[in-house]
Motif scaffolding. Structure first.
Motif, PDB file in Angstrom:
ATOM      1  N   LYS A  12       1.129  -1.478   0.289  1.00 51.42           N
ATOM      2  CA  LYS A  12       0.305   0.207   0.030  1.00 51.42           C
ATOM      3  C   LYS A  12       0.549   1.057  -0.157  1.00 51.42           C
ATOM      4  CE  LYS A  12      -4.178  -2.137   2.709  1.00 51.42           C
ATOM      5  NZ  LYS A  12      -5.477  -2.019   3.661  1.00 51.42           N
ATOM      6  N   VAL A  13       1.810   1.122   0.935  1.00 45.83           N
ATOM      7  CA  VAL A  13       2.761   2.502   0.724  1.00 45.83           C
ATOM      8  C   VAL A  13       3.776   2.730  -0.623  1.00 45.83           C
ATOM      9  CG1 VAL A  13       5.059   3.315   2.322  1.00 45.83           C
ATOM     10  CG2 VAL A  13       2.891   2.480   3.730  1.00 45.83           C
ATOM     11  N   ILE A  14       4.194   1.464  -1.256  1.00 46.39           N
ATOM     12  CA  ILE A  14       4.828   1.406  -2.506  1.00 46.39           C
ATOM     13  C   ILE A  14       4.067   2.104  -3.465  1.00 46.39           C
ATOM     14  CG2 ILE A  14       6.278  -0.288  -4.033  1.00 46.39           C
ATOM     15  CD1 ILE A  14       6.917  -1.850  -1.620  1.00 46.39           C
ATOM     16  N   ILE A  15       2.216   1.501  -3.415  1.00 47.00           N
ATOM     17  CA  ILE A  15       1.638   2.510  -4.074  1.00 47.00           C
ATOM     18  C   ILE A  15       1.566   3.763  -4.552  1.00 47.00           C
ATOM     19  CG2 ILE A  15      -0.806   1.861  -5.459  1.00 47.00           C
ATOM     20  CD1 ILE A  15      -0.753  -0.936  -3.655  1.00 47.00           C
ATOM     21  N   VAL A  16       1.638   3.511  -2.964  1.00 49.54           N
ATOM     22  CA  VAL A  16       1.712   5.107  -3.439  1.00 49.54           C
ATOM     23  C   VAL A  16       2.710   5.974  -3.535  1.00 49.54           C
ATOM     24  CG1 VAL A  16       1.188   7.765  -1.694  1.00 49.54           C
ATOM     25  CG2 VAL A  16      -0.569   5.652  -1.801  1.00 49.54           C
ATOM     26  N   LEU A  17       3.849   5.759  -3.017  1.00 50.42           N
ATOM     27  CA  LEU A  17       5.105   6.318  -3.449  1.00 50.42           C
ATOM     28  C   LEU A  17       4.833   6.371  -5.366  1.00 50.42           C
ATOM     29  CD1 LEU A  17       7.626   4.916  -0.405  1.00 50.42           C
ATOM     30  CD2 LEU A  17       6.192   6.999  -1.494  1.00 50.42           C
ATOM     31  N   LEU A  18       4.537   4.793  -5.724  1.00 50.66           N
ATOM     32  CA  LEU A  18       5.443   5.439  -7.276  1.00 50.66           C
ATOM     33  C   LEU A  18       3.691   5.668  -8.031  1.00 50.66           C
ATOM     34  CD1 LEU A  18       5.950   3.633  -9.238  1.00 50.66           C
ATOM     35  CD2 LEU A  18       4.688   1.257  -9.288  1.00 50.66           C
ATOM     36  N   ALA A  19       2.787   5.845  -7.880  1.00 52.83           N
ATOM     37  CA  ALA A  19       1.027   6.974  -8.162  1.00 52.83           C
ATOM     38  C   ALA A  19       2.417   8.295  -7.888  1.00 52.83           C
ATOM     39  CB  ALA A  19       0.833   6.988  -7.674  1.00 52.83           C
ATOM     40  N   VAL A  20       3.091   8.775  -7.055  1.00 51.28           N
ATOM     41  CA  VAL A  20       3.455  10.121  -6.532  1.00 51.28           C
ATOM     42  C   VAL A  20       4.374  10.355  -7.798  1.00 51.28           C
ATOM     43  CG1 VAL A  20       4.667  11.599  -5.217  1.00 51.28           C
ATOM     44  CG2 VAL A  20       2.607  10.236  -4.994  1.00 51.28           C
ATOM     45  N   LEU A  21       5.408  10.078  -7.882  1.00 48.21           N
ATOM     46  CA  LEU A  21       6.388   9.254  -8.435  1.00 48.21           C
ATOM     47  C   LEU A  21       6.350   9.492 -10.592  1.00 48.21           C
ATOM     48  CD1 LEU A  21       9.361   9.408  -8.821  1.00 48.21           C
ATOM     49  CD2 LEU A  21       9.579   6.489  -9.120  1.00 48.21           C
ATOM     50  N   ILE A  22       5.150   8.669 -10.665  1.00 44.16           N
ATOM     51  CA  ILE A  22       4.819   8.922 -12.363  1.00 44.16           C
ATOM     52  C   ILE A  22       4.246   9.979 -11.945  1.00 44.16           C
ATOM     53  CG2 ILE A  22       2.782   7.762 -13.641  1.00 44.16           C
ATOM     54  CD1 ILE A  22       3.237   4.701 -12.764  1.00 44.16           C
ATOM     55  N   ALA A  23       3.252  10.398 -11.186  1.00 43.32           N
ATOM     56  CA  ALA A  23       2.766  11.802 -11.319  1.00 43.32           C
ATOM     57  C   ALA A  23       3.661  13.068 -11.481  1.00 43.32           C
ATOM     58  CB  ALA A  23       1.738  12.050 -10.170  1.00 43.32           C
ATOM     59  N   TRP A  24       4.697  12.381 -11.019  1.00 40.14           N
ATOM     60  CA  TRP A  24       5.090  13.928 -10.931  1.00 40.14           C
ATOM     61  C   TRP A  24       6.195  14.494 -12.297  1.00 40.14           C
ATOM     62  CZ3 TRP A  24      11.351  13.579 -11.072  1.00 40.14           C
ATOM     63  CH2 TRP A  24      11.892  14.447 -10.203  1.00 40.14           C
ATOM     64  N   ALA A  25       6.845  12.711 -12.368  1.00 38.82           N
ATOM     65  CA  ALA A  25       7.283  12.757 -14.066  1.00 38.82           C
ATOM     66  C   ALA A  25       6.947  12.974 -14.780  1.00 38.82           C
ATOM     67  CB  ALA A  25       8.184  10.800 -14.035  1.00 38.82           C
ATOM     68  N   THR A  26       5.259  12.558 -15.234  1.00 42.72           N
ATOM     69  CA  THR A  26       4.878  12.998 -16.053  1.00 42.72           C
ATOM     70  C   THR A  26       4.561  14.874 -16.204  1.00 42.72           C
ATOM     71  OG1 THR A  26       3.385  10.786 -15.634  1.00 42.72           O
ATOM     72  CG2 THR A  26       2.115  12.481 -17.248  1.00 42.72           C
ATOM     73  N   ALA A  27       4.055  15.336 -14.950  1.00 45.94           N
ATOM     74  CA  ALA A  27       4.172  16.554 -15.382  1.00 45.94           C
ATOM     75  C   ALA A  27       5.335  16.916 -15.280  1.00 45.94           C
ATOM     76  CB  ALA A  27       3.654  16.754 -13.753  1.00 45.94           C
ATOM     77  N   ARG A  28       6.499  16.542 -15.238  1.00 47.01           N
ATOM     78  CA  ARG A  28       8.023  17.444 -15.351  1.00 47.01           C
ATOM     79  C   ARG A  28       8.097  17.740 -17.224  1.00 47.01           C
ATOM     80  NH1 ARG A  28      11.194  19.646 -12.024  1.00 47.01           N
ATOM     81  NH2 ARG A  28      13.359  18.293 -13.521  1.00 47.01           N
ATOM     82  N   ALA A  29       8.310  16.292 -17.839  1.00 43.94           N
ATOM     83  CA  ALA A  29       7.937  15.457 -19.168  1.00 43.94           C
ATOM     84  C   ALA A  29       7.798  16.443 -20.122  1.00 43.94           C
ATOM     85  CB  ALA A  29       7.706  14.400 -19.346  1.00 43.94           C
ATOM     86  N   LEU A  30       6.080  16.218 -19.193  1.00 47.73           N
ATOM     87  CA  LEU A  30       5.045  17.619 -20.804  1.00 47.73           C
ATOM     88  C   LEU A  30       4.736  18.584 -19.997  1.00 47.73           C
ATOM     89  CD1 LEU A  30       1.812  15.591 -19.121  1.00 47.73           C
ATOM     90  CD2 LEU A  30       3.067  15.187 -21.826  1.00 47.73           C
TER      91      LEU A  30
END
Length: 278
Positions: free
Chosen positions: A10-28
């Motif tokens: 559950k903790v890993i999922i949240v951290l992974l989701a945050v990382l994906i959101a952060w990386a996607t926003a920066r890339a776009l």
């Protein structure tokens, strides 16, 4: 128990989701002339922070009776008590307000939030599949406080909340009154408290000192339950349905609110079985 190293999924999922959101926003944001990756990434982190706080407050409001009875438990975020949709709504509102004068920054940030939420749901679905594939309630020979042999499988046939604990563990001690309350509220659920590594004398002395009247306390001096179920720490609470299938796990102390929430999600019929002791 489902997890990675010392961390629950559950903790890993949240951290992974945050990382994906952060990386996607920066890339776009790199492709927007009026937006920078640093700004977009910062907005994601700000929205996650305030979304988390709001999601926690929403959960406390939902279970106000339980939290108001023990106000300190409001700070026990390890119980997993969050209302996800309230947090997401707060995050989107914050982004809309921060980007009210910069439409260019809004698109990558909202896209990042969307990617993170989708990743969160996808990973959550995988975890549910892993739970269904997890081993059933084991057939372990344990002992009662009177040191009479008892097989763990004898509890099958009704919902089971299996708690692994020991008296020297502070979080274990902290959640014991919660289980005492819950066993009175949910008489059709078996709350099986399996002590790990201690003798009958040690266990009885602890229960008497704390004035705990727990019905199903079992002894496991060799800690075989932890080894068999692959748990990574104490306390660990595992939820099994009537067929003995694992449906949820929790590492760390539970509050009454989070325990009742988990029971209502997986065993909805138990919500109709509460006594008037509440």
């Amino acid at each position: 128990m489902i997890g990675f190293g010392p961390f629950p999924f559950k903790v890993i999922i949240v951290l992974l989701a945050v990382l994906i959101a952060w990386a996607t926003a920066r890339a776009l944001a790199k492709h927007k002339p009026d937006a920078t990756p640093k700004t977009a990434g910062g907005m994601i982190l700000d929205s996650v922070l305030w979304g988390t706080v709001t999601a926690r407050l929403g959960y406390i409001a939902q279970w106000w009776d339980e939290y108001s009875a023990t106000p300190a438990s409001m700070l026990a975020i390890g119980d997993g008590g969050f209302v996800w949709w309230v947090g997401v709504l707060a995050a989107l509102t914050l982004i809309a307000w921060k980007t009210r004068r910069s439409q260019a920054a809004r698109v990558p940030t909202l896209a990042g939030i969307t990617a993170g939420v989708l990743a969160w749901f996808a990973a959550g679905s995988v975890v549910q599949l892993l739970h269904h594939a997890a081993p059933p309630l084991p057939t372990l020979e344990l002992a009662t406080l009177d040191e009479n042999p008892v097989n763990l499988a004898t509890y099958a046939g009704r919902p089971i909340v299996l708690n692994l604990w020991t008296s020297w563990c502070p979080p274990c001690r902290r959640e014991m009154p919660v289980f005492q309350q819950a066993q009175a509220m949910f008489p059709k659920v078996a709350f099986v408290m399996v002590n790990q590594g201690e003798s009958a004398q040690q266990t009885r002395a602890f229960l008497q000192h704390e004035q705990l009247a727990l019905r199903d306390v079992l002894l496991d001096p060799a800690s075989m339950t932890m080894q068999t179920l692959g748990t990574r720490g104490l306390p660990t609470t595992m939820f099994f349905d009537e067929q003995g299938r694992l449906v949820d796990t929790h590492l760390g102390a539970l509050t009454l609110a989070s325990l009742k929430h988990t029971l209502s999600r997986h065993f909805p019929a138990t919500s109709q079985l509460q006594t008037h002791t509440e």
